[in-house]
Design a protein around this motif. Structure first.
Motif, PDB file in Angstrom:
ATOM      1  N   THR A 257     -47.005 -41.463  64.460  1.00 45.65           N
ATOM      2  CA  THR A 257     -47.386 -41.188  65.848  1.00 45.65           C
ATOM      3  C   THR A 257     -47.284 -42.432  66.735  1.00 45.65           C
ATOM      4  O   THR A 257     -46.776 -42.376  67.857  1.00 45.65           O
ATOM      5  CB  THR A 257     -48.824 -40.637  65.884  1.00 45.65           C
ATOM      6  OG1 THR A 257     -48.899 -39.535  64.978  1.00 45.65           O
ATOM      7  CG2 THR A 257     -49.195 -40.171  67.265  1.00 45.65           C
ATOM      8  N   GLY A 258     -47.730 -43.555  66.191  1.00 47.53           N
ATOM      9  CA  GLY A 258     -47.690 -44.794  66.974  1.00 47.53           C
ATOM     10  C   GLY A 258     -46.267 -45.210  67.299  1.00 47.53           C
ATOM     11  O   GLY A 258     -45.953 -45.607  68.433  1.00 47.53           O
ATOM     12  N   ASP A 259     -45.385 -45.100  66.319  1.00 49.84           N
ATOM     13  CA  ASP A 259     -43.995 -45.476  66.550  1.00 49.84           C
ATOM     14  C   ASP A 259     -43.320 -44.529  67.537  1.00 49.84           C
ATOM     15  O   ASP A 259     -42.515 -44.951  68.374  1.00 49.84           O
ATOM     16  CB  ASP A 259     -43.212 -45.473  65.226  1.00 49.84           C
ATOM     17  CG  ASP A 259     -43.581 -46.664  64.346  1.00 49.84           C
ATOM     18  OD1 ASP A 259     -44.274 -47.572  64.840  1.00 49.84           O
ATOM     19  OD2 ASP A 259     -43.185 -46.666  63.165  1.00 49.84           O
ATOM     20  N   ALA A 260     -43.647 -43.234  67.429  1.00 54.62           N
ATOM     21  CA  ALA A 260     -43.054 -42.270  68.358  1.00 54.62           C
ATOM     22  C   ALA A 260     -43.484 -42.588  69.790  1.00 54.62           C
ATOM     23  O   ALA A 260     -42.682 -42.524  70.729  1.00 54.62           O
ATOM     24  CB  ALA A 260     -43.453 -40.850  67.980  1.00 54.62           C
ATOM     25  N   ALA A 261     -44.743 -42.966  69.956  1.00 54.43           N
ATOM     26  CA  ALA A 261     -45.249 -43.275  71.298  1.00 54.43           C
ATOM     27  C   ALA A 261     -44.536 -44.491  71.880  1.00 54.43           C
ATOM     28  O   ALA A 261     -44.285 -44.563  73.083  1.00 54.43           O
ATOM     29  CB  ALA A 261     -46.751 -43.521  71.245  1.00 54.43           C
TER      30      ALA A 261
ATOM     31  N   LEU B  13     -47.360 -33.595  68.183  1.00 51.17           N
ATOM     32  CA  LEU B  13     -46.887 -34.959  68.437  1.00 51.17           C
ATOM     33  C   LEU B  13     -46.702 -35.187  69.937  1.00 51.17           C
ATOM     34  O   LEU B  13     -46.875 -36.289  70.442  1.00 51.17           O
ATOM     35  CB  LEU B  13     -45.580 -35.200  67.676  1.00 51.17           C
ATOM     36  CG  LEU B  13     -44.944 -36.587  67.773  1.00 51.17           C
ATOM     37  CD1 LEU B  13     -45.885 -37.681  67.290  1.00 51.17           C
ATOM     38  CD2 LEU B  13     -43.640 -36.623  66.978  1.00 51.17           C
ATOM     39  N   ALA B  14     -46.387 -34.108  70.656  1.00 54.68           N
ATOM     40  CA  ALA B  14     -46.231 -34.220  72.105  1.00 54.68           C
ATOM     41  C   ALA B  14     -47.532 -34.714  72.756  1.00 54.68           C
ATOM     42  O   ALA B  14     -47.520 -35.516  73.680  1.00 54.68           O
ATOM     43  CB  ALA B  14     -45.809 -32.879  72.689  1.00 54.68           C
ATOM     44  N   GLU B  15     -48.663 -34.225  72.211  1.00 56.44           N
ATOM     45  CA  GLU B  15     -49.967 -34.681  72.745  1.00 56.44           C
ATOM     46  C   GLU B  15     -50.346 -36.034  72.160  1.00 56.44           C
ATOM     47  O   GLU B  15     -50.839 -36.919  72.852  1.00 56.44           O
ATOM     48  CB  GLU B  15     -51.052 -33.667  72.377  1.00 56.44           C
ATOM     49  CG  GLU B  15     -50.868 -32.296  72.997  1.00 56.44           C
ATOM     50  CD  GLU B  15     -51.537 -31.171  72.207  1.00 56.44           C
ATOM     51  OE1 GLU B  15     -51.440 -30.033  72.645  1.00 56.44           O
ATOM     52  OE2 GLU B  15     -52.149 -31.443  71.142  1.00 56.44           O
ATOM     53  N   ALA B  16     -50.108 -36.188  70.842  1.00 54.06           N
ATOM     54  CA  ALA B  16     -50.567 -37.390  70.145  1.00 54.06           C
ATOM     55  C   ALA B  16     -49.787 -38.636  70.552  1.00 54.06           C
ATOM     56  O   ALA B  16     -50.293 -39.742  70.482  1.00 54.06           O
ATOM     57  CB  ALA B  16     -50.460 -37.185  68.629  1.00 54.06           C
ATOM     58  N   ALA B  17     -48.528 -38.447  70.940  1.00 56.28           N
ATOM     59  CA  ALA B  17     -47.675 -39.608  71.236  1.00 56.28           C
ATOM     60  C   ALA B  17     -47.085 -39.509  72.639  1.00 56.28           C
ATOM     61  O   ALA B  17     -45.946 -39.877  72.860  1.00 56.28           O
ATOM     62  CB  ALA B  17     -46.551 -39.704  70.208  1.00 56.28           C
ATOM     63  N   ASP B  18     -47.879 -39.000  73.565  1.00 55.21           N
ATOM     64  CA  ASP B  18     -47.368 -38.829  74.926  1.00 55.21           C
ATOM     65  C   ASP B  18     -46.982 -40.185  75.497  1.00 55.21           C
ATOM     66  O   ASP B  18     -47.839 -41.033  75.724  1.00 55.21           O
ATOM     67  CB  ASP B  18     -48.466 -38.182  75.784  1.00 55.21           C
ATOM     68  CG  ASP B  18     -47.947 -37.841  77.174  1.00 55.21           C
ATOM     69  OD1 ASP B  18     -46.907 -38.404  77.563  1.00 55.21           O
ATOM     70  OD2 ASP B  18     -48.588 -37.016  77.840  1.00 55.21           O
ATOM     71  N   PRO B  19     -45.688 -40.416  75.747  1.00 54.52           N
ATOM     72  CA  PRO B  19     -45.254 -41.744  76.218  1.00 54.52           C
ATOM     73  C   PRO B  19     -45.828 -42.111  77.583  1.00 54.52           C
ATOM     74  O   PRO B  19     -45.915 -43.277  77.917  1.00 54.52           O
ATOM     75  CB  PRO B  19     -43.721 -41.627  76.275  1.00 54.52           C
ATOM     76  CG  PRO B  19     -43.403 -40.176  76.145  1.00 54.52           C
ATOM     77  CD  PRO B  19     -44.581 -39.486  75.561  1.00 54.52           C
ATOM     78  N   ARG B  20     -46.273 -41.107  78.323  1.00 50.64           N
ATOM     79  CA  ARG B  20     -46.858 -41.409  79.640  1.00 50.64           C
ATOM     80  C   ARG B  20     -48.198 -42.112  79.499  1.00 50.64           C
ATOM     81  O   ARG B  20     -48.696 -42.706  80.433  1.00 50.64           O
ATOM     82  CB  ARG B  20     -47.041 -40.124  80.451  1.00 50.64           C
ATOM     83  CG  ARG B  20     -45.749 -39.543  80.954  1.00 50.64           C
ATOM     84  CD  ARG B  20     -45.945 -38.159  81.494  1.00 50.64           C
ATOM     85  NE  ARG B  20     -46.487 -37.278  80.471  1.00 50.64           N
ATOM     86  CZ  ARG B  20     -46.682 -35.980  80.635  1.00 50.64           C
ATOM     87  NH1 ARG B  20     -46.419 -35.430  81.799  1.00 50.64           N
ATOM     88  NH2 ARG B  20     -47.149 -35.237  79.661  1.00 50.64           N
ATOM     89  N   GLU B  21     -48.783 -42.020  78.290  1.00 41.85           N
ATOM     90  CA  GLU B  21     -50.093 -42.650  78.095  1.00 41.85           C
ATOM     91  C   GLU B  21     -49.984 -44.004  77.409  1.00 41.85           C
ATOM     92  O   GLU B  21     -50.974 -44.569  76.980  1.00 41.85           O
ATOM     93  CB  GLU B  21     -50.983 -41.709  77.249  1.00 41.85           C
ATOM     94  CG  GLU B  21     -51.343 -40.455  78.014  1.00 41.85           C
ATOM     95  CD  GLU B  21     -52.238 -39.524  77.219  1.00 41.85           C
ATOM     96  OE1 GLU B  21     -52.660 -39.940  76.133  1.00 41.85           O
ATOM     97  OE2 GLU B  21     -52.498 -38.421  77.687  1.00 41.85           O
ATOM     98  N   THR B  22     -48.758 -44.501  77.254  1.00 48.03           N
ATOM     99  CA  THR B  22     -48.623 -45.811  76.600  1.00 48.03           C
ATOM    100  C   THR B  22     -48.122 -46.838  77.598  1.00 48.03           C
ATOM    101  O   THR B  22     -47.641 -46.499  78.654  1.00 48.03           O
ATOM    102  CB  THR B  22     -47.640 -45.748  75.416  1.00 48.03           C
ATOM    103  OG1 THR B  22     -46.354 -45.377  75.915  1.00 48.03           O
ATOM    104  CG2 THR B  22     -48.097 -44.770  74.381  1.00 48.03           C
TER     105      THR B  22
END
Ligand SMILES: [Fe+2]
Length: 286
Positions: free
Chosen positions: A244-248, A277-286
């Motif tokens: 999840t972290g890498d996907a984000a 994963l869409a919720e867990a790694a939402d790129p908008r939140e990183t």
């Protein structure tokens, strides 16, 4: 860069494994202890579902339609079985995977009967593809394990030259929703994006691993099922995980030729939490 097949006895640190996979090496975790129970469990389910004492030759004991119907029921039972999931996750954990970090799609029991008469339809082999052509998730990691002994004629093939070499393909126009609609309508349709030019197979690699071992590789690797003409069916289990972290952070293998218009984060769900994963790694939140 020459890619390698690395055999691991015991576990690897989660971060080290991810880096090796993203760099393109194949990992074989040898004799993973929960896999012994997992293979025994799966073998029992196969024998019961196919009503046979010889699972790898059961295709010769019944007609094709009966065999394929039994395989379909077997796959459904396997996919929904909590023991299958529990044992497979225990196996991943014992290789060093931090289950709290990953999402996965599902556990799939693939059956590849021997012979041309099974070359199309539900039990057909998969041709040359990268999983990332469809998922577009470059941290996707594939796990694969045989239930019964395999040979070079009954395994997966990899093409390491294509790790850094583009191959023209249909990923730019492939859409899973369209595939589903067309399959429901009974139309012939490619289950995964396909190459649009001949594949140079000079670098082909056919890992032969044992029941109890776990093969781990990047979803960005070009790979295929080897056409099975061995007279013995191949039963294998596969799962796809994403850190999840890498996907984000968009960390993963390089993309050399994928052109899918969207990232299929919603195919994967947290192993522990259950969020997509869409919720867990939402790129908008990183
Ligand atoms: Fe694949």
């Amino acid at each position: 860069m020459a890619l390698a097949v690395r055999e691991i006895l015991g576990s690897l640190a989660d971060e080290e494994r991810r880096q090796i996979v993203y760099d393109g090496d194949l990992l074989v975790f040898k004799a993973v202890s929960p896999m012994r129970e997992f293979c025994a469990f799966t073998d029992a389910l196969i024998r019961e579902s196919l009503d046979t004492g010889d699972p790898v030759r059961a295709q010769f004991e019944m007609d094709r339609d009966d065999y394929l119907a039994r395989i379909e029921t077997l796959q459904k039972r396997f996919r929904e079985h909590e023991d299958a999931k529990r044992l497979f996750l225990a196996a991943l954990e014992s290789t060093g995977v931090d289950l709290g970090r990953i999402c996965w799609d599902w556990l799939y029991l693939r059956v590849l009967p021997s012979g041309e008469e099974y070359a199309s339809g539900r039990a057909a082999k998969l041709g040359h593809h990268r999983d990332t052509w469809s998922s577009n998730v470059y941290s996707q990691t594939n796990w694969w394990a045989p239930i019964y002994p395999i040979t070079a004629g009954r395994t997966l093939a990899f093409y390491p030259d294509y790790w850094s070499r583009p191959l023209n393909n249909t990923s730019g126009v492939w859409d899973l929703e369209e595939v589903r609609v067309r399959r429901r309508a009974g139309e012939p349709v490619a289950l995964v994006p396909e190459p649009e030019e001949p594949v140079d197979t000079a670098s082909e690699l056919r890992p032969v691993i044992s029941p109890g071992d776990l093969l781990c590789f990047s979803g960005a690797h070009l790979h295929a099922s080897v056409p099975n003409a061995t007279g013995i069916a191949r039963f294998s289990v596969e799962a796809r995980t994403v850190d999840t972290g890498d996907a984000a952070l968009n960390v993963g293998a390089p993309n050399v030729d994928g052109a899918s218009p969207r990232v299929a984060l919603n195919w994967f769900r947290e192993v522990r939490g259950g969020a997509s994963l869409a919720e867990a790694a939402d790129p908008r939140e990183t």
